[in-house]
Structure formats: C-alpha cells, structure tokens
Design a protein around this motif. Structure first.
Motif, PDB file in Angstrom:
ATOM      1  N   ASN A 107       0.129  -9.790  -3.492  1.00 50.95           N
ATOM      2  CA  ASN A 107       1.105  -9.149  -4.378  1.00 50.95           C
ATOM      3  C   ASN A 107       0.406  -8.647  -5.641  1.00 50.95           C
ATOM      4  O   ASN A 107      -0.791  -8.872  -5.842  1.00 50.95           O
ATOM      5  CB  ASN A 107       2.273 -10.082  -4.693  1.00 50.95           C
ATOM      6  CG  ASN A 107       1.844 -11.312  -5.478  1.00 50.95           C
ATOM      7  OD1 ASN A 107       0.800 -11.312  -6.124  1.00 50.95           O
ATOM      8  ND2 ASN A 107       2.633 -12.356  -5.416  1.00 50.95           N
ATOM      9  N   ARG A 143       9.424  -7.696   4.933  1.00 53.71           N
ATOM     10  CA  ARG A 143      10.037  -6.453   4.447  1.00 53.71           C
ATOM     11  C   ARG A 143       9.480  -5.251   5.211  1.00 53.71           C
ATOM     12  O   ARG A 143      10.205  -4.327   5.570  1.00 53.71           O
ATOM     13  CB  ARG A 143       9.775  -6.280   2.938  1.00 53.71           C
ATOM     14  CG  ARG A 143      10.633  -7.186   2.066  1.00 53.71           C
ATOM     15  CD  ARG A 143      10.492  -6.815   0.589  1.00 53.71           C
ATOM     16  NE  ARG A 143       9.137  -7.019   0.087  1.00 53.71           N
ATOM     17  CZ  ARG A 143       8.665  -8.182  -0.345  1.00 53.71           C
ATOM     18  NH1 ARG A 143       9.432  -9.260  -0.329  1.00 53.71           N
ATOM     19  NH2 ARG A 143       7.430  -8.285  -0.803  1.00 53.71           N
ATOM     20  N   PHE A 144       8.195  -5.275   5.467  1.00 49.68           N
ATOM     21  CA  PHE A 144       7.561  -4.170   6.177  1.00 49.68           C
ATOM     22  C   PHE A 144       8.137  -4.053   7.593  1.00 49.68           C
ATOM     23  O   PHE A 144       8.520  -2.968   8.040  1.00 49.68           O
ATOM     24  CB  PHE A 144       6.043  -4.409   6.220  1.00 49.68           C
ATOM     25  CG  PHE A 144       5.271  -3.269   6.804  1.00 49.68           C
ATOM     26  CD1 PHE A 144       5.647  -1.956   6.555  1.00 49.68           C
ATOM     27  CD2 PHE A 144       4.150  -3.499   7.581  1.00 49.68           C
ATOM     28  CE1 PHE A 144       4.914  -0.896   7.078  1.00 49.68           C
ATOM     29  CE2 PHE A 144       3.414  -2.445   8.112  1.00 49.68           C
ATOM     30  CZ  PHE A 144       3.801  -1.145   7.863  1.00 49.68           C
ATOM     31  N   ALA A 185       6.085  -9.937   2.207  1.00 50.24           N
ATOM     32  CA  ALA A 185       5.573  -8.575   2.376  1.00 50.24           C
ATOM     33  C   ALA A 185       5.692  -8.129   3.826  1.00 50.24           C
ATOM     34  O   ALA A 185       6.165  -7.034   4.115  1.00 50.24           O
ATOM     35  CB  ALA A 185       4.120  -8.510   1.916  1.00 50.24           C
TER      36      ALA A 185
END
Lengths: 204, 725
Positions: free
Chosen positions: B159, B27-28, B24
């Motif tokens: 998630n 990707r951010f 997470a």
C-alpha cells in the motif's frame, strides 16, 4: 534507407478512413485522458496552440516541425510570444529535459483506440515527445483510420526499419494501489490539435 | 538445479494474514472482469480475437527455429547484433562482456521478465555496474528487496504507506504517503538515471521476424526513455515472443492491453527495427550518433517446450497476467507463494520448464483446476490441463509419496476394500455427527470443520437403497446405467434416489451396476495415471455389462472422468475401443433430463415456487459446457431463479484441495456464501456433489436458513408433489 514518412500516405486506406471517424477518435482519445482540439483552419490551429502555451505558462519549447506546423506558422508565433524555441537536434538534446513543452506532428489517428501514430526515427522527435511535461501533436483531422488492423495495413507496407509508435494519452501508471496516476516518466499532459485545413490544399 | 525446500503452508498462512495484500487483491478481483469486458466492448468478437492469437502462435511455435532464423537475419541486416542465449548464464556472460567492452557503468531497465528470470541485476551489480529498474512497480519492489508479486502490477501487494517508507529510506528524507507526490518523486529520481545511463535494457512484448523489430507495450513511458536515451540498446527476450509478420502484431495488440490492463491501447506502443540515432555529448557538444543495438534471444528451457507436443502451448502466452486476475487462489495469496518469477497457473507451468520440476512440485497444488483462466486467456492456453499433465509426468518420473501411493493403489483402486472402509467410517464418525453433518472435529482436525460442517458418511449408501427405489418399467423409452460416484453413493444417497425418481418418471429404466467404483478423478488429480487406468478398466467393465442405452452421472467431475477414459486408454488395444464406445454413451444428468423434458413438452417456465439461486460448478460449465439446462429445469420445476454474483466462480472445494488447503478453501467458500445470501434465495441449487459438500457445509455454519439442493432433488420433490396432488 529510411522512407516511412515518404511512402506511408500511398498506403492510406482512403476508402475506409477519413474525418467521419473523427468523433469516435476524439471520444476514445479523451477517454484516455488526451486533450483534443479540432480546428477548421490553420489559423485556428495556431491559436489553439497559443492558448495552450499561455495556459501552461510555457517559456521554453522544443519543436520538431511537421508540414502542418510549418503551414500554420507555429514556431514563429511562439517566438513572437517570447517563448524560447529550439528546433535543431543538438539544441533539443540540451533543452528537452528542462523545456515546458514538446511539439511535434503525427501521421494519423486510430478511431478504435484514440491513439495517434508517430514515426519517430529522428532522435529529436523522440526527445520532444517524451521528455517535457506537456506534449502537443498536430494531426490532419482527415487522417483517421478505423482500427488497429487498418493501422497495421499501413505499417506493414512501409515499416522496413526505424522507430514507430502509437501514443494514447499521457504517460500513466497504476503501480501504487492501482490508482491511476498521470505523468510518470513521460508527459503528464498530452494534447492533440487536429486541423481540417490541409497545408497547400492537399491532405498533408 | 536443486530446489530449496520451502515451507509452503507457513508462507500461505502469512499471506492470508496480510490485510494489505488481501484487500488489494480482493478489490482487484472484484473489478477486473467488468473492466476487461468494457475494454472489449468495441473490439469485435472476443472469441475470434483469442482464436486468432492462438492460431498465429501455434503456427509460429511449429517452426520456431525457422522464425528465429528469419528474425536474426532481418535484424542483423539492419545492423542489430543478435545473440541466442541457451541459458541465463550465457545471456549474462554476453551482457557483462558487452558492458566491459563498451565501458558501460550505468544501466536503466524497463520491464523484462526474462531478465528477472535469469537474475540479471544482482549479477551485473556484483560486477560493479549500477542497474536501475525504471518501471515504477519494479523500482518499488527493487527498493524493498522483494520480488514482483504480479507480472503486470509488480507491487500490487503493497500500500501507499509501505511504498512511502521504502522511498523515504532510499532517498533519506521523509516522503509522504501521497500517491501523486510519490509518482512525481519517482519521476524526478529516475529522470536523472535515464539521462546518465550508458545502456538501456528492455524486454519485448513481441519480436517481428519479418523486419527484426522489437515491440514494446507500456504505459509509463520508461520503455521509450530506455530505448531512446542511452547510446547502447539491449532487449532480452524469450523465444515465445517471436511472431512472423508485422501484421501479426495487430493480432496481439487487439487483446494484450485489453486483457492486461483493461485498456484499448497502452499509452506507448512502440516498435524499433534496427539501431536508431542517439544524442551523445562529446567534448561538451551534443552530437548525433548511431546507437549500438543488441537483442538477446533467451532459450532457458523454451525450445525444449517448443518440441513438446503438449507444452508448446506455453508459446501462446502473451504475458498479460489475466489468468492471475481471475484465479480464486492467486487473488487470495498473491504471487510470492508461486516460487520464482512467474506467478499463478501459467507461472507454475513456466517454472516447471524454466526452473525445473522440483520447484513446480512445491506449489502445483495451488491450481484447483476451476478453469476460470481458460475462459479469458488471450492465447486460449489450457493452463489447468497442462498442470495436470505435469503432475502425471512428475509421478511417472518420481512416483507418489509412499502413503498416497499405498492409498491409491491398494485402497481406491480396490473397490471392495474402499467401500468397506467407507462403511466403517460411517460408524466411526458417530461421536461427532449431528444429523447428517459433522460440525466439530477433535484436535488437529478441528480446522477442517471450523467454517464448514463436513457431511457425514451416510448410514446406508445408495447402492444398498437401489432395491427400494428402483421401479420395474414395462416398456421403457430407454435403459440407462446410473454412475453414482463416491460422494453421491456414500454421502448423498438421497440425491441418488432423486436421480432414480426423475429418470423413472420419464419412463426410463435405471440400472445401478454394482461393480462401479470411484471415477478416479482424485487419483488423476495427483498425477497417478496408472492407478486411474486400473480404475477406468473396472468401471468400463461394470458399466459395459449392463449394456445400457446411456450412462448417466449427476456429477460433472465423474461425467468428465468417464469421458476421459477414452483419451486415457487410447493406446490400449483391448480397452481403448471399449472406452471410446462407452464415452459416446456418457451423459450428464441435467442435460439429459432437459432434453427429455423438452421432448415431453415439460421444459416450460412455471411460476409460484421457491426462490432458488444456482451455482455453476466449474467443471459443469467450463468442461461440459452445461449452464442453461439446470436453470431451465429449475424454472420448469416452478422455481423463481435469482442469479448470484459470480455464479460460475469456484466454491473452493476442488476435491482434495478443499481439505488439504482448508485455510485457502474457506475464504473462497465465504465469498460464495455471501453471494448466495445477497440473492435472498431460500435454496442454493447446484448439480455437482463435490460443490454440495462444500456449499452445504458453509451454509450450515453461516447461513443455516438456506438449504443446499441438487437439481435432481428439486425435480424429484416436484414429482412427489404431483403424485400426491
């Protein structure tokens, strides 16, 4: 004591603002997932609302009247279609949580961000804007200011007290996996009906 | 407050193993910079906007008590009850008393960092009051009994499957891991809470002194519910949110949504001044009643910071959390490791003020000083600079750990001893050395050389090679003193030789003052200002004796340190003026050479050379502001320059950090190596010896076909070719 709605138009920056900014406003508002319907006449504006109502299968509406809505005869048209319409604060408090649509007026739009500005001191205004799953606002299409600082030129001169706000598209969240999801606590659909024709020949 | 002793290494290693978190955050970090830039596309000049926030906030903090008085007067005049809470305890006591007096049983909250800071929810719940967080992310972490790991995206570490589990458990029915469905479930559940609540508690993104308004910048609409539905409205807000005028809100709104969530404006931006009406059911009938409105202004260490010449800077924070989004360390491990509530670099600073130095001391090393955050912070806060200052204060107050203190005072500050130890090390490393690299280390040191070969200490340091490379120049254009620095002197002496060659080729006489030692940066980085001063005086003495026209360093960190001596010694009547005079002469190698090349008509792009990609060292680009010159020099040397992705993102070395926190340093390095590989370059160039250690080590293990070179080496090779031709 509460005068924003009475005075703000005197501060409207006519030199820099106007319907020439509408295209930019519309583009930004759509980018923020708002639905935008620009209408030349009050009649078209009323028709646009009726189409929305039909499409969404609305049976119950909570409404706070603005001059544009009154001039377009929105409320009567809804009732004529058999929609339950509530306009008094106590009725709105009772029915807003279960209404299919909230309808209200906004003062002006901001081209830079695609936001609309709404004075919301009255509790009824805030209830119709936030509780139903669909919120429709009426906006005079000439009332577009270029940017946030210009919006604050108006606000700074007229905001003594009250509840003011910008609404930019529907309620949204990215709190689960940063996936943009519409309609968390507020409306999942937000529509702007912008009308070129002003009520009684003035610009609102 | 006594800080609980934490097992930071264990916490870090758990976070590094958390694939959900890593995915997470990774990707951010990947998408954030571009999304932010796109949001600013129609906003005008970003630097002007940031400067406006900074100046407005500086002017405010300078008279914070007066602004708070104006706010209180304006809000009170409009019927708001303002309570100034010195600390969390008084804020909580005030609220509990209010709840009891007004018969409050159910509270809905929209996001308030200040309330989390003072641990409000457990306090009220212990008194039998039901408190519901209504921000979706906050609700999720509350259901999971966790803390937010990001100030704007509290549950970024989870998630959809984990969220679904927590929802299912709370609602005692199976909730599918479908995001749209879960959001609707939350809407339905929380809608009931909004409608039943007696009190709504919000935070604020700004408080306007001019008319006592509370400003809220939100997306979900929960803050509008919280401030609209319940009969009592409370805002808990830190003093840093005060702004003088209504128009100042525009200054914040230009940057806050763009930096925080890459939006031009959030869905709901609301300002409430004075109590507003609410609908209340009395005897089965809806009646309109004026609300009761309270604002709790929270101090809790803030006013002390406001009086501190350096730390008043934290008032420039608008809580957008963008400093986390670009932080190489935060984006690896997330926010939980940073301690209490506020994560990342800014969190470290806030924690020091709000929770005390002991808490800060446990995790401040996670700021690697890469300064990436300083390029995007809307309030232009020098986050790494403030952390460094806190380290200095910590050491002044508490001292250094004994072993480190001994090392700094007795070894690094003693040049002769330090250098003899380095020479000794050159012999001691022999069993592990392969060429110029150390590829394996025994036992518990093994981790250090696992994904990165370590450079060997050179057999013959630069200082012993000077006689060989130094040329006597009859009529030099300039005489410069070359400051090598430990790494160039003892690890990359060949690069030092290149510096000699390049400068001498420009008809510059190069001196290498023997008395020079470490620039002192590693010592200052640990907060030991006193030892740094000793080192500074020695270096000034050595460099001054040479009486050069300029002092050249081919390492940005050394360059920065030499210039910093001026600030460091400013109160020293003897050494202060000397340091100031010296600072004026200090030049970074690439910028000086580019200037000279330009003069000689040599700074022209040539073709036909190798494919080279250039890594911007953090301190080269963001402290010295040098990024064009090395590229121009590479092109002048005939190199075909290919830019890598995130060329200016830290390589993960950052001095001692790269060794002490090898487990964090390695993933940062891996990304850098991957970005280099993507360019297809034959050579990775940089202009910093620290980065060379790191990147060379990573290339050796993972991409042995690509060589690491200092810009000076590439220029020197070109001169060599020219001579041969």
């Amino acid at each position: 004591m509460h005068t924003f709605t009475e005075t703000w138009q005197r501060s409207f920056p006519t030199a820099t603002s106007g319907s020439h900014l509408f295209a930019e406003f519309e583009e930004r508002a759509r980018a923020a997932a708002a639905e935008v319907f620009r209408c030349a006449t009050l009649t078209e504006a009323r028709e646009a609302l009726l189409r929305l109502v039909e499409g969404a299968g609305v049976t119950k509406a909570v409404v706070v009247e603005s001059p544009l809505q009154l001039a377009a005869g929105v409320t009567e048209a809804l009732r004529a279609r058999g929609v339950e319409v509530y306009t008094a604060p106590a009725e709105i408090a009772e029915h807003a949580p279960t209404a299919d649509i909230g309808i209200s007026g906004v003062e002006f739009g901001v081209a830079e961000t695609g936001s609309v500005f709404q004075e919301g001191y009255a509790i009824a205004t805030r209830l119709v804007t936030i509780l139903p799953p669909l919120h429709v606002v009426f906006l005079p299409s000439a009332n577009i200011v270029p940017d946030v600082p210009q919006a604050f030129e108006i606000i700074a001169k007229n905001f003594d007290r009250g509840y003011l706000g910008f609404i930019t598209g529907p309620s949204r969240t990215g709190d689960i996996e940063r996936v943009l999801t519409i309609g968390v606590h507020g409306p999942g659909r937000f529509a702007i009906i912008a009308c070129d024709e002003a009520p009684q020949g003035g610009t609102r | 407050m006594k800080a609980e002793k934490r097992k930071l290494r264990k916490e870090i290693s758990e976070k590094l193993k958390d694939k959900t978190l890593r995915g997470a955050l990774g990707r951010f970090a990947e998408v954030y910079p571009e999304a932010r830039a796109a949001a600013y596309a129609n906003a005008g000049d970003v630097e002007t906007l940031r400067e406006a926030v900074k100046q407005m906030k500086i002017a405010t903090v300078g008279q914070i008590e007066a602004v708070a008085d104006r706010f209180e007067a304006a809000a009170t005049k409009r019927g708001v009850q303002v309570f100034r809470a010195e600390d969390g305890e008084s804020a909580k006591a005030y609220l509990l008393k209010l709840c009891k007096e007004t018969g409050v049983e159910r509270i809905v909250k929209s996001k308030s960092m200040a309330s989390e800071e003072i641990h409000l929810n457990p306090y009220l719940e212990a008194a039998g009051i039901t408190v519901t967080e209504t921000d979706l992310g906050e609700w999720i972490v509350a259901l999971a009994h966790e803390r937010p790991s990001h100030m704007v995206i509290p549950a970024i570490h989870m998630n959809r499957h984990q969220v679904a589990e927590h929802f299912s458990k709370e609602l005692k029915k199976e909730i599918p891991p479908d995001i749209a469905v879960m959001v609707q479930v939350a809407r339905k559940e929380l809608r009931e809470k909004f409608l039943q609540a007696d009190m709504g508690i919000s935070g604020a993104n700004f408080l306007i002194a001019e008319n006592g308004a509370v400003g809220l910048v939100t997306n979900e609409g929960n803050a509008r519910m919280v401030t609209t539905l319940p009969r009592i409205q409370v805002a808990i807000v830190g003093y840093e949110k005060l702004i003088p005028t209504i128009k100042d809100a525009a200054t914040i709104l230009k940057v806050l949504p763009r930096n925080a969530t890459c939006q031009l404006m959030t869905s709901y931006t609301t300002m409430v001044s004075g109590p507003t009406p609410a609908m209340v059911k009395r005897d089965g009938k809806w009646v309109e009643e004026q609300k009761e409105m309270h604002v709790i202004l929270l101090d809790n260490g803030r006013l002390r910071a406001a009086k501190d010449e350096r730390f008043r800077e934290i008032f420039q924070c608008v809580r957008c959390a963008s400093c986390l989004n670009v932080c190489p360390v935060y984006t690896l491990i997330g926010g939980h490791v940073y301690g209490h509530i506020y994560a990342g670099g800014i969190g470290a600073i806030l924690t020091a003020f709000l929770h005390g130095m002991e808490e800060f001391a446990q995790f401040h090393e996670l700021c690697i000083g890469c300064r990436r955050c300083t390029t995007i912070c809307p309030g232009k806060i020098d986050i790494p600079g403030l952390i460094e200052e806190l380290r200095v204060r910590k050491v002044k107050d508490k001292g250094l750990p004994f072993l480190l203190k001994q090392t700094f005072e007795n070894v690094i500050a003693n040049r002769k001893l330090f250098h003899s130890l380095l020479r000794l090390a050159a012999r001691g490393q022999k069993p592990f050395q392969e060429g110029k690299l150390i590829r394996h280390l025994p036992l518990f040191f093994a981790g250090l050389a696992k994904d990165r070969s370590l450079p060997a200490i050179a057999e013959e340091p630069l200082r012993d090679r000077v006689a060989k490379v130094k040329r006597k120049i009859a009529n030099p254009d300039k005489r410069v003193a070359f400051f090598g620095g430990c790494t160039m002197d003892f690890v990359f002496p060949e690069t030092g030789e290149s510096v000699f060659k390049v400068l001498q080729d420009l008809n510059i006489e190069v001196l290498y003052p023997e008395g020079q030692s470490c620039c002192g940066k590693p010592v200052l980085a640990m907060g030991d200002e006193e030892t740094m001063k000793r080192i500074a005086r020695e270096n000034i003495k050595a460099l001054e004796e040479a009486n050069p026209d300029a002092i050249v360093s081919a390492c940005p960190t050394c360059t920065e340190s030499l210039q910093h001596y001026r600030e460091l010694l400013k109160d020293d009547p003897e050494w202060g003026p000397k340091a100031a005079a010296m600072a004026k002469k200090v030049r970074e190698f690439c910028s000086l050479v580019a200037e000279e090349y330009e003069k000689h008509g040599r700074l022209k792009k040539k073709a036909g050379g190798l494919r080279v990609t250039y890594h911007d060292s953090c301190h080269m680009k963001r402290v010295l502001g040098i990024d064009k010159e090395p590229r121009q020099l590479l092109e002048a040397a005939g190199c075909e320059l290919v830019e890598m992705k995130d060329a200016d993102k830290c390589c993960g070395m950052s001095g001692i950090f790269g060794v002490k926190y090898a487990e964090l340093s390695m993933p940062i390095l891996s990304q850098k190596i991957a970005n280099i590989e993507e360019t297809g370059a034959e050579i990775a160039a940089c202009a910093c010896s620290g980065c060379m250690v790191q990147i060379q080590g990573g290339l050796d293990k993972k991409l042995p076909g690509v060589k690491m070179k200092h810009v000076a080496d590439i220029l020197a090779e070109k001169i060599g070719e020219k001579k041969i031709a």
